[in-house]
Scaffold this motif. Sequence first.
Motif, short mmCIF file in Angstrom:
data_model
loop_
_atom_site.label_atom_id
_atom_site.label_comp_id
_atom_site.label_asym_id
_atom_site.label_seq_id
_atom_site.Cartn_x
_atom_site.Cartn_y
_atom_site.Cartn_z
N PHE A 296 -37.92 18.52 39.65
CA PHE A 296 -36.56 19.39 39.86
C PHE A 296 -35.78 18.78 40.93
N PHE A 297 -36.10 18.37 41.87
CA PHE A 297 -35.14 17.61 42.54
C PHE A 297 -34.56 16.15 42.33
N LYS B 26 -43.85 19.05 25.10
CA LYS B 26 -43.08 20.11 25.62
C LYS B 26 -41.89 19.27 26.35
N VAL B 27 -40.62 19.65 25.96
CA VAL B 27 -39.51 19.46 26.60
C VAL B 27 -38.55 20.40 27.14
N TYR B 28 -38.08 20.17 28.44
CA TYR B 28 -37.21 20.97 29.22
C TYR B 28 -35.88 20.32 29.68
N SER B 29 -34.79 21.34 29.52
CA SER B 29 -33.38 20.77 29.88
C SER B 29 -32.99 21.42 31.22
N GLU C 112 -26.12 30.00 32.65
CA GLU C 112 -27.12 30.20 31.51
C GLU C 112 -26.13 30.46 30.10
N ARG C 113 -24.90 30.38 30.34
CA ARG C 113 -24.09 30.40 29.06
C ARG C 113 -24.01 28.98 28.57
N GLN C 114 -24.19 27.86 29.73
CA GLN C 114 -23.86 26.42 29.43
C GLN C 114 -25.31 25.95 28.75
N ALA D 171 -22.34 25.79 42.71
CA ALA D 171 -22.85 25.37 41.53
C ALA D 171 -23.98 26.24 41.19
N GLN D 172 -24.52 26.24 40.05
CA GLN D 172 -25.47 27.19 39.56
C GLN D 172 -26.43 26.27 38.81
N VAL D 173 -27.70 26.70 38.83
CA VAL D 173 -28.87 25.83 38.28
C VAL D 173 -29.63 26.68 37.43
N ASP D 174 -30.35 26.05 36.41
CA ASP D 174 -31.33 26.94 35.48
C ASP D 174 -31.99 25.81 34.58
N TRP D 175 -33.05 26.25 34.14
CA TRP D 175 -33.94 25.37 33.24
C TRP D 175 -33.81 26.02 31.77
N GLY D 176 -33.95 25.13 30.85
CA GLY D 176 -33.78 25.50 29.25
C GLY D 176 -35.05 25.11 28.86
N ASP D 177 -35.78 25.87 27.84
CA ASP D 177 -37.14 25.51 27.23
C ASP D 177 -36.64 24.85 25.93
#
Length: 472
Positions: free
Chosen positions: A186-187, A159-162, A255-257, A141-147
Motif C-alpha cells: 500500500f505505501f 488476483k490483480v488490484y489497481s 472513484e471516477r478515475q 489527493a484521493q486514494v482508492d483501490w480497484g479490483d
Amino acid sequence: MVLDPHRWLELRRFRSLYESGAMSMREIAKETGLNRRTVSKYLRDPASVAPPKREVAGQRPRRVVDEVAPLIDAMLRSEILLKGKVIHERLVQDYGVTINYQRVKLYLQEARPRIADELGISPGELAGLHRRFEVVPGAQAQVDWGDEGKILAHVGIPKVYSFHMTLSYSRDPFCCFTTSQDLATFFDCHRAAFAHFGGVPMSIVYDRTKTVVRRHVAPGEAVPLHPEAVAFAGHYDFDIDVLAAYRPQGKSRVERQVGIVRDHVLAGRAFSSIEELDAAFAAWVPLRRAKVHGTHGEVIGQRAVRDHVALRPLPRVPYAVAQRHLRHVGKDCLVAFDANLYSVPARKVRPRQLVEIRATKSQVSLHSTVADAGGQTLLAVHPRAIGRGARIVDETHWDGLPTGAGRSVTTGDALPSARSGQPLGPEAGPLQTLLNRTAAASVEVGRRPLSVYDELTGTRPFIANSPCKEAR
C-alpha cells in the motif's frame, strides 16, 4: 369550546351510563349543566380519554432543546445532512451541553426541513445531495483501490488490484497494479505516486481501509489510525483525512478515475504481466492529460502543472514501511511469522520470550522488546520467505545447543573396558556384568533341590501323606 378539566372529569363519569342506555344525552346535559352539543362531542368521540391541556394563548411550553436550538440550526446550515449523533457529540464535547440524544433527534425532525427550506433545498431531495467542495493546487489527493479480478489468471496470478491516486485540483491521475493489498504494498504505491507527481500533497483522503484505520468505530467517533500510517504521513509531511462512514461522495474524484482507467486502459486488451499493465497506464497518461475535464473546464495537463508546483518536496530518505507483530520464541529457537519460521540466536533468547517482528516486502528483522546493555534490540535479520511453510535458519544461531555428538550404540556381544578397551571378565564383578543384557543372560546359574535348603536350616520337609494327617 375547550372543556375545563374538572368538567371533563365530571362528564367522564356519565360515559358508561350513556353507553349502557341508562341515561340519554339530554339527561346528561341537564345533569351537568352543559350544552347538549358539548356532551355529544365528548361522549361520542372515543379518542377523548384524557383531559385537554390548558394552554396559554400565544405561548409554547419551554423545551430543554430550545436552549441549544440556535447551535443545531447553525450546524445544519453548514451541512444539511449532518447526522444527529454527530450533532449530539459536538454539543457535548465542544459546548459542554448535557442533553439526551433523543431530544436532539426529535428536534432535527422539524428543524432539518425548515433549514432546507431556508437554503432552497426540497426536503425530498436531501437524501441524494451532498455538499460540493473545491481545493487549491497541491492541497489534496484521493486514494482508492480497484479490483481487477483474474485479468492475469492465465499466467498463474490469481488476483490483480489497481492502486489509484488522483490530485483533487487538476484530476491528474496515477495508477499502478499489484497482487496484494498489504501494508508494505500500500505505501510502496504511495511512494511511486509521489515520484509520478514530483511531490507530496498537503492531505490525502482515504476510506476506512485497514491499512489506514486500526479499527472501525461508530459514526461520529474519533477514528484510531494505524501506527504505520501515522509514521508514514509524518515522514512525508501530509495529513490523513478519513471519510465519515457511508459518505462515498467524499472521494468521488478518485472513484471516477478507477472506472476511467478500467475502460480506457484495460478493456479489450490482454496482458501477461504486472509490468505490461503499468506500461499500458503510462502510455495512456499523456492522452488523459490532453483532455478537457468536464467539471473544471480546463485541460487536465495545464491544470496539473499548477498542481505539481504547489506540492511539497519529497524527503531525501524514503520511509521503509514495516509490518510490526509480536511473536513468541519456540523451544527450537524459531519464530513463526506469515506461515514461515525464522531463527533467532539461542544465547540471546529464552523459550516463550516475546520478540517483535518488523517485516518489509524483502526482509524480516527480529528485535527484542527490551534493549541490551548496549541499547541494541536487533536479534536477527533474514530475507523474507516466498510462499508458506519455509524455514529460514542461520546455523550460527544454534551455537551452544546440544548437538548429539558422542552418542554411541553397541550390539552387547562384548563389554568394552572404559580404560583398556578389552572385554570385561568375571573378575569385574556381577554389577558390571548385569549392565549388559546379553552378558547377563550368559551367566551360569546353579540348580539345587529344595531338600538341600531344608538340611541347611534344620527343618523337616513337608510330606503330603504324613502319619499325623492320617491320625486326624
